[in-house]
Design an enzyme around this catalytic site. Structure first.
Site, PDB file in Angstrom:
ATOM      1  N   GLN A   1       0.823  -1.210   0.000  1.00  0.00           N
ATOM      2  CA  GLN A   1       0.000   0.000   0.000  1.00  0.00           C
ATOM      3  C   GLN A   1       0.863   1.268   0.000  1.00  0.00           C
ATOM      4  OE1 GLN A   1      -3.169   0.466  -0.494  1.00  0.00           O
ATOM      5  NE2 GLN A   1      -3.638  -1.715  -0.634  1.00  0.00           N
ATOM      6  N   SER A   2       1.961   1.226  -0.733  1.00  0.00           N
ATOM      7  CA  SER A   2       2.903   2.350  -0.758  1.00  0.00           C
ATOM      8  C   SER A   2       2.364   3.553  -1.526  1.00  0.00           C
ATOM      9  CB  SER A   2       4.224   1.895  -1.389  1.00  0.00           C
ATOM     10  OG  SER A   2       5.061   2.993  -1.651  1.00  0.00           O
TER      11      SER A   2
END
Length: 339
Positions: free
Chosen positions: A79-80
């Site tokens: 989930q960068s």
């Protein structure tokens, strides 16, 4: 020192309209009963739902273009926010994008990783990525992305390695420029800030701000709220990155020391991406009082830290605080159960 002149000699691709707004938060200020709170809206940059990394990518992508790159390779969590903005910027400039993601392939694509898929990035999942490997990546010696880059060279491609979070002297120009922008906005609004507050992960954003404040001869103090555990004190890493950045700029002033850098580790919880009750409270508070969307990984933890410092009287009515909203709200869509 004229910051505009300092950074003007470095190639830059304008990926977003600037400046981002500087907004007073009257409901938060009143409810918390502490300092005057302003919010620097870097969640409103224009690439892929915005965020702080866009500022860094303006300089890093310009370097990739200069080197005739056709593929951008980087590293991050599933989930960068960094990966999302990085692959979007690459696509905008006609480049392929590859991201090595920490962890396993998700069963359902949501949030940032869904957008990575929509942008057509090649996603490589690796559950063996550790904090040590991420630290190596920040230092530019990570074997994982280097191996991927070599495989692309063997195919006749021209890859450009984007370091984790853009935490390099070149990437730091983005937040040196942001400080110059902020100083102008505060002067225009008649504001004197005592503290700037933001989440600290790789440390690049804080390093850029620290350098910008020194170049602007500003009295405001930067308070970084750590969002993850680190293999060594982040103050050491950020001071070193500040010194490398100043050397990169050809500016020889008093070196930064770890004592010049303030990073608070009280709000990390169990680690990077881990949910804390304080961050969830902060997300609701910011949304219900000011219409701001924070995330539980970065901005939520940083905001929670600011709220606690106000409640404990560390930040008082006599202070003026600027919260640097680094974005990341897209990540909330991957965790509806939290809300």
């Amino acid at each position: 020192m004229d910051i505009k002149k300092v950074i003007a000699k470095y190639p830059r691709i304008h990926l977003t309209p600037l400046p981002t707004p500087l907004e007073f938060a009257p409901q938060l200020t009143k409810m918390l009963g502490g300092p005057k709170i302003y919010v620097k809206r870097d969640d409103l940059t224009a690439i892929a739902f915005g965020g702080n990394k866009t500022r860094k990518l303006e300089f890093l992508m310009a370097d990739a273009v200069k080197q005739n790159a056709d593929t951008v390779i980087t590293l991050g969590g599933v989930q960068s926010n960094w990966v999302r903005q990085c692959v979007a910027a690459a696509r905008k400039l006609g480049m392929d994008s590859v991201a090595v993601l920490e962890g396993e392939m998700p069963q359902v694509y949501q949030g940032n990783v869904l957008l990575d898929r929509i942008f057509g990035a090649q996603l490589i999942y690796d559950s063996n990525i550790t904090q040590e490997l991420e630290d190596q990546e920040i230092q530019g010696i990570c074997p994982i992305t280097s191996k991927v880059a070599e495989s692309y060279r063997q195919r006749g491609k021209h890859p450009y390695l984007m370091p984790l979070g853009g935490a390099t002297p070149l990437g730091n120009l983005g937040y040196i420029n942001a400080v110059d922008e902020l100083m102008y906005q505060m002067d225009e609004q008649g504001i004197h800030a005592d503290y700037l507050i933001a989440g600290t992960g790789t440390g690049g954003t804080q390093a850029g701000i620290e350098c910008g404040l020194r170049l602007a001869n500003a009295s405001a103090k930067m308070l970084g709220i750590s969002v993850s555990h680190h293999t060594q004190p982040k103050e050491v890493e950020i001071a070193a990155l500040c010194n490398t950045t100043m050397e990169f700029l050809g500016i020889h002033e008093q070196p930064f020391t770890p004592n010049d850098i303030s990073v608070n580790y009280d709000y990390v919880g169990e680690g990077y991406g881990a949910v804390t009750d304080a961050a969830i409270e902060a997300i609701h508070m910011a949304a219900e009082l000011e219409g701001l969307i924070l995330c539980h990984t970065y901005a939520g933890k940083a905001f929670a830290g600011m709220v606690d410092l106000i409640r404990r009287g560390v930040l008082t009515r006599d202070h003026t605080v600027v919260f640097i909203h680094t974005g990341g709200g897209v990540g909330n869509f991957a965790h509806p159960e939290l809300f």
